[in-house]
Design an enzyme around this catalytic site. Structure first.
Site, short mmCIF file in Angstrom:
data_model
loop_
_atom_site.label_atom_id
_atom_site.label_comp_id
_atom_site.label_asym_id
_atom_site.label_seq_id
_atom_site.Cartn_x
_atom_site.Cartn_y
_atom_site.Cartn_z
N SER A 234 112.27 46.68 -20.65
CA SER A 234 111.53 47.79 -20.03
C SER A 234 112.32 49.09 -20.09
O SER A 234 111.78 50.14 -20.46
CB SER A 234 111.22 47.48 -18.57
OG SER A 234 110.28 46.47 -18.48
N ARG B 154 109.46 38.09 -16.08
CA ARG B 154 108.84 39.32 -15.57
C ARG B 154 108.37 39.10 -14.15
O ARG B 154 107.18 39.05 -13.86
CB ARG B 154 107.74 39.73 -16.51
CG ARG B 154 108.44 40.09 -17.82
CD ARG B 154 107.71 40.93 -18.69
NE ARG B 154 108.62 41.92 -19.22
CZ ARG B 154 108.31 42.71 -20.20
NH1 ARG B 154 107.15 42.66 -20.75
NH2 ARG B 154 109.19 43.58 -20.65
N TYR C 198 103.02 39.21 -21.31
CA TYR C 198 103.09 39.41 -22.76
C TYR C 198 101.77 39.03 -23.42
O TYR C 198 101.07 38.13 -22.95
CB TYR C 198 104.20 38.53 -23.36
CG TYR C 198 105.59 38.97 -23.00
CD1 TYR C 198 106.11 40.16 -23.50
CD2 TYR C 198 106.39 38.19 -22.18
CE1 TYR C 198 107.40 40.55 -23.18
CE2 TYR C 198 107.69 38.57 -21.85
CZ TYR C 198 108.18 39.76 -22.36
OH TYR C 198 109.45 40.16 -22.04
N GLN D 195 113.10 43.03 -12.12
CA GLN D 195 112.72 44.33 -12.68
C GLN D 195 113.93 45.25 -12.90
O GLN D 195 114.00 45.96 -13.89
CB GLN D 195 111.71 45.02 -11.78
CG GLN D 195 110.29 44.69 -12.19
CD GLN D 195 109.24 45.30 -11.29
OE1 GLN D 195 109.54 45.90 -10.27
NE2 GLN D 195 108.00 45.12 -11.66
N ASP E 192 115.65 44.49 -16.18
CA ASP E 192 114.81 44.33 -17.36
C ASP E 192 115.16 45.31 -18.47
O ASP E 192 114.71 46.45 -18.50
CB ASP E 192 113.34 44.48 -16.94
CG ASP E 192 112.40 43.96 -17.99
OD1 ASP E 192 112.68 44.15 -19.20
OD2 ASP E 192 111.39 43.34 -17.64
P1 NAD Z 1 105.47 44.31 -25.43
O1 NAD Z 1 106.52 45.27 -25.86
O2 NAD Z 1 105.70 42.85 -25.64
O3 NAD Z 1 104.11 44.69 -26.20
C1 NAD Z 1 103.60 46.01 -26.18
C2 NAD Z 1 102.12 45.98 -25.95
O4 NAD Z 1 101.44 45.56 -27.14
C3 NAD Z 1 101.65 45.02 -24.86
O5 NAD Z 1 100.97 45.74 -23.85
C4 NAD Z 1 100.74 44.05 -25.60
O6 NAD Z 1 99.66 43.58 -24.80
C5 NAD Z 1 100.26 44.93 -26.75
N1 NAD Z 1 99.62 44.21 -27.88
C6 NAD Z 1 99.98 43.03 -28.47
N2 NAD Z 1 99.11 42.72 -29.45
C7 NAD Z 1 98.19 43.73 -29.50
C8 NAD Z 1 97.05 43.98 -30.31
N3 NAD Z 1 96.65 43.16 -31.28
N4 NAD Z 1 96.34 45.11 -30.07
C9 NAD Z 1 96.71 45.97 -29.09
N5 NAD Z 1 97.78 45.78 -28.30
C10 NAD Z 1 98.50 44.68 -28.50
O7 NAD Z 1 105.06 44.56 -23.92
P2 NAD Z 1 105.94 45.19 -22.76
O8 NAD Z 1 106.01 46.64 -22.89
O9 NAD Z 1 107.23 44.47 -22.74
O10 NAD Z 1 105.15 44.90 -21.41
C11 NAD Z 1 104.10 43.98 -21.26
C12 NAD Z 1 103.65 43.99 -19.77
O11 NAD Z 1 104.63 43.43 -18.92
C13 NAD Z 1 103.36 45.37 -19.23
O12 NAD Z 1 102.12 45.34 -18.58
C14 NAD Z 1 104.45 45.63 -18.26
O13 NAD Z 1 104.04 46.49 -17.21
C15 NAD Z 1 104.76 44.26 -17.77
N6 NAD Z 1 106.14 44.16 -17.24
C16 NAD Z 1 106.36 43.54 -16.05
C17 NAD Z 1 107.66 43.45 -15.55
C18 NAD Z 1 107.97 42.77 -14.22
O14 NAD Z 1 107.04 42.56 -13.45
N7 NAD Z 1 109.21 42.43 -13.96
C19 NAD Z 1 108.72 43.96 -16.27
C20 NAD Z 1 108.46 44.57 -17.51
C21 NAD Z 1 107.15 44.65 -17.98
#
Ligand code: NAD
Length: 374
Positions: A131, A120, A231, A125, A128
């Site tokens: 995403s 990430r 994550y 991006q 991804d």
């Molecule tokens: P994910 O699908 O792995 O998880 C979904 C959400 O569930 C996450 O926000 C996680 O914190 C939450 N979660 C886990 N356990 C939990 C609990 N017990 N209670 C409540 N919530 C809980 O996550 P995702 O959608 O793949 O993205 C995670 C982060 O990564 C985001 O902030 C996203 O913006 C970031 N991201 C960055 C990049 C990059 O910079 N290249 C790319 C994609 C995503």
């Protein structure tokens, strides 16, 4: 080089790993031949004729799977793996936590890249896939909830009286959760949202949602909650119990709950207990986006909409596949951007930059061996 795009064969999979738009780009240099299995794009509304017009040849499954470079949405099944050519490059959602599957790709002699393991970092991006597909799932979760819900989402003032806006709780505010907030907001709902990662609070508020706070008892809890690499990590049982108590109280007031919480490589955390479902209002709807990883909601069932005490729990998996055209368009561009690390679109030169951190992170098997990860 021969680039193959097979038809996806896993049940319910409607997406395709290349669209006529990306095929045209792969074909542009004139150095590579593209073969697309007949009907590969059919369920995503990309007809064979459009692939042909973009420069591909329409072939059978065995020909598409035995190409030098095979582009997939989902990891090949055992049957598909048997058709891969030793020395070929395989790119897709290879499900890297499924050790037996990765072992089978290694045994087939292919070099496999699992796109789920893209780091990430900002450079990755545009590649991804988690995403691009989670964004779609978050949108569709709200549409599904609206479909199952027996009332309006927005507040309405009519001659026959006022209708209250739906109250929506989003649990887990990653990519899917953020899109769910944005979509529910556009439909006029009143939104609360919660996540284990504290950095998400500002994002929720900027989208017009109210942050549902679960306090940390100490610095250790707060540190675990920060997660790693974007994550989440599993939270201590004490925090989970505190969260369950707050969720229980808030859920009593909710009309719609959408859960998206995931922890890579682990079963989804259980966020909504059976007793919480039992305490919710009849007619309320819960959409469990984590259903394929075991679900966030007790009582949710894979591939089903179940009703418990008048509360509907939607456990439909792979929601991105229900928007197959856009899901494929975005996925195919992710793959094109990933391949751009190795494939020069203008000259057609192909060389995998083995020291690139994106290549290192996604490589799961090579030369007959599974590549061990730290
Ligand atoms: P994910 O699908 O792995 O998880 C979904 C959400 O569930 C996450 O926000 C996680 O914190 C939450 N979660 C886990 N356990 C939990 C609990 N017990 N209670 C409540 N919530 C809980 O996550 P995702 O959608 O793949 O993205 C995670 C982060 O990564 C985001 O902030 C996203 O913006 C970031 N991201 C960055 C990049 C990059 O910079 N290249 C790319 C994609 C995503």
């Amino acid at each position: 080089m021969l680039i193959g795009i097979p038809r996806e064969t896993r049940p319910g999979e409607t997406r395709v790993a290349a669209t006529p738009e990306t095929v045209k780009k792969y074909a542009a240099s004139g150095k590579h031949s593209i073969v697309v299995e007949a009907g590969a794009g059919m369920l995503a509304s990309y007809p064979d004729a459009d692939y042909e017009a973009a420069g591909a040849r329409i072939v059978d499954a065995a020909t598409a799977l035995s190409a030098d470079l095979v582009l997939k949405v989902r990891g090949p099944t055992a049957d598909e793996t048997g058709k891969l050519k030793s020395g070929a490059i395989l790119i897709g959602n290879l499900n890297p936590f499924d050790a037996a599957a990765i072992e089978s790709y290694a045994k087939a002699g292919v070099t496999g890249f699992a796109l789920e393991w893209l780091p990430r970092i900002s450079r990755a991006q545009s590649m991804d896939v988690l995403s691009s597909q989670a964004n779609i799932a978050g949108y569709k979760a709200v549409i599904m909830a609206a479909f199952e819900y027996g009332k309006f989402m927005p507040m309405l003032m009519t001659a026959a009286g006022t209708v209250k806006a739906a109250r929506v709780l989003i649990m887990g505010v990653g990519v899917a959760g953020l899109q769910a907030i944005a979509t529910a907001k556009r439909l006029g709902a009143v939104i609360e949202a919660s996540d284990v990662r504290p950095s998400v609070k500002d994002q929720v508020e900027s989208l017009g949602g109210k942050w549902m706070d679960v306090p940390y008892a100490n610095d250790e809890e707060k540190q675990i909650a920060e997660g790693v690499g974007g994550y989440a990590r599993p939270m201590p049982p004490e925090w989970m119990a505190r969260q369950a108590g707050i969720v229980h109280e808030r859920c009593k007031a909710m009309d719609i709950v959408i859960t998206t919480a995931l922890i890579p490589g682990r079963p989804a955390p259980k966020l909504i207990k059976a007793e919480t479902v039992a305490a919710m209002k009849p007619g309320a709807v819960i959409v469990d986006l984590a259903i394929e990883q075991g679900g966030n909601v007790e009582g949710a069932e894979l591939n089903k909409v179940v009703v418990k005490n008048g509360v509907k729990i939607v456990g439909i998996p792979n929601l991105a596949a229900t928007l197959a055209t856009d899901a494929s368009a975005l996925y195919a561009r992710n793959v094109l951007n990933f391949l751009a690390l190795s494939l020069n679109a203008k000259t057609g030169d192909f060389a995998v930059p083995k020291d690139d951190e994106i290549i290192i992170a996604t490589l799961v098997c090579e030369s007959g061996q599974v590549v061990a990860k730290k």
